[in-house]
Design a protein around this motif. Structure first.
Motif, PDB file in Angstrom:
ATOM      1  N   ARG A   2    -102.695  63.510  28.179  1.00 16.10           N
ATOM      2  CA  ARG A   2    -101.837  62.481  28.627  1.00 16.10           C
ATOM      3  C   ARG A   2    -102.116  61.939  29.977  1.00 16.10           C
ATOM      4  O   ARG A   2    -102.077  62.967  30.894  1.00 16.10           O
ATOM      5  N   VAL A   6     -93.821  61.880  29.306  1.00 14.08           N
ATOM      6  CA  VAL A   6     -93.125  61.538  28.155  1.00 14.08           C
ATOM      7  C   VAL A   6     -91.683  61.696  28.150  1.00 14.08           C
ATOM      8  O   VAL A   6     -91.155  62.724  28.678  1.00 14.08           O
ATOM      9  N   VAL A   8     -88.367  62.297  25.927  1.00 11.92           N
ATOM     10  CA  VAL A   8     -88.068  62.535  24.757  1.00 11.92           C
ATOM     11  C   VAL A   8     -86.577  62.759  24.564  1.00 11.92           C
ATOM     12  O   VAL A   8     -86.029  63.254  25.206  1.00 11.92           O
ATOM     13  N   VAL A  34     -89.896  58.137  24.042  1.00  9.40           N
ATOM     14  CA  VAL A  34     -90.334  58.356  22.857  1.00  9.40           C
ATOM     15  C   VAL A  34     -89.254  59.386  21.735  1.00  9.40           C
ATOM     16  O   VAL A  34     -88.887  60.225  22.228  1.00  9.40           O
ATOM     17  N   TRP A  36     -87.477  61.748  19.755  1.00 10.07           N
ATOM     18  CA  TRP A  36     -88.128  63.194  19.420  1.00 10.07           C
ATOM     19  C   TRP A  36     -88.327  63.114  17.796  1.00 10.07           C
ATOM     20  O   TRP A  36     -89.508  63.784  17.321  1.00 10.07           O
ATOM     21  N   ALA A  39     -91.840  62.042  17.865  1.00 13.12           N
ATOM     22  CA  ALA A  39     -93.024  62.542  18.747  1.00 13.12           C
ATOM     23  C   ALA A  39     -93.625  63.721  17.996  1.00 13.12           C
ATOM     24  O   ALA A  39     -93.147  64.330  17.142  1.00 13.12           O
ATOM     25  N   ASP A  40     -94.732  63.980  18.796  1.00 17.09           N
ATOM     26  CA  ASP A  40     -95.605  65.134  18.284  1.00 17.09           C
ATOM     27  C   ASP A  40     -95.223  66.169  18.962  1.00 17.09           C
ATOM     28  O   ASP A  40     -95.581  66.602  20.108  1.00 17.09           O
ATOM     29  N   LEU A  44     -96.437  68.361  22.594  1.00 22.80           N
ATOM     30  CA  LEU A  44     -95.622  68.342  23.880  1.00 22.80           C
ATOM     31  C   LEU A  44     -95.317  69.704  24.390  1.00 22.80           C
ATOM     32  O   LEU A  44     -94.796  69.901  25.444  1.00 22.80           O
TER      33      LEU A  44
END
Length: 129
Positions: A2, A6, A8, A34, A36, A39-40, A44
């Protein structure tokens, strides 16, 4: 890898989603926001339990800040006068006060404008906290 942080947040919570959209429009933090739920989290380095408990700021290098510290990091990234507020929220005693206010709001987000029953956090025992 990244290249930007991010943010979350809980996409099922109306209060949380409204707050993030407001921040994106008015404060303009330099991040990707993003929910959660989409989200991946594994990539993360975050557990679903933690993501459900508090807003998170994940740096490109993988450092995770939660709650009031995540809000402070978002403000710092926005630049201008907002950065000063973010910096103040990072140092005691403002850090302690910000944490208390954040927990009060997070624990009562289902009662906040835009909040619904879906916004209620699971109790601390269920989270193992």
């Amino acid at each position: 890898m990244r290249t930007q942080p991010v943010l979350v947040f809980d996409g099922d919570c109306g209060f949380c989603s409204t707050s993030v959209r407001f921040a994106e429009r008015r404060l303009r933090p330099r991040c990707e926001a993003v929910p959660w739920q989409f989200a991946d989290l594994e990539a993360l380095g975050v557990t679903p339990t933690r993501a459900e408990h508090e807003v998170l700021w994940v740096t490109p290098s993988g450092v995770v800040y939660g709650g009031a510290q995540a809000v402070a990091k978002a403000l710092l990234s926005a630049g201008g006068g907002r950065s000063l507020v973010g910096a103040l929220l990072m140092v005691p005693p403002m850090r302690w006060a910000a944490h208390g206010v954040y927990r009060l709001v997070a624990n009562n987000r289902h009662r906040m404008p835009g909040g619904t029953a879906a916004c209620a956090l699971p109790n601390r025992q269920a989270l193992g906290l």
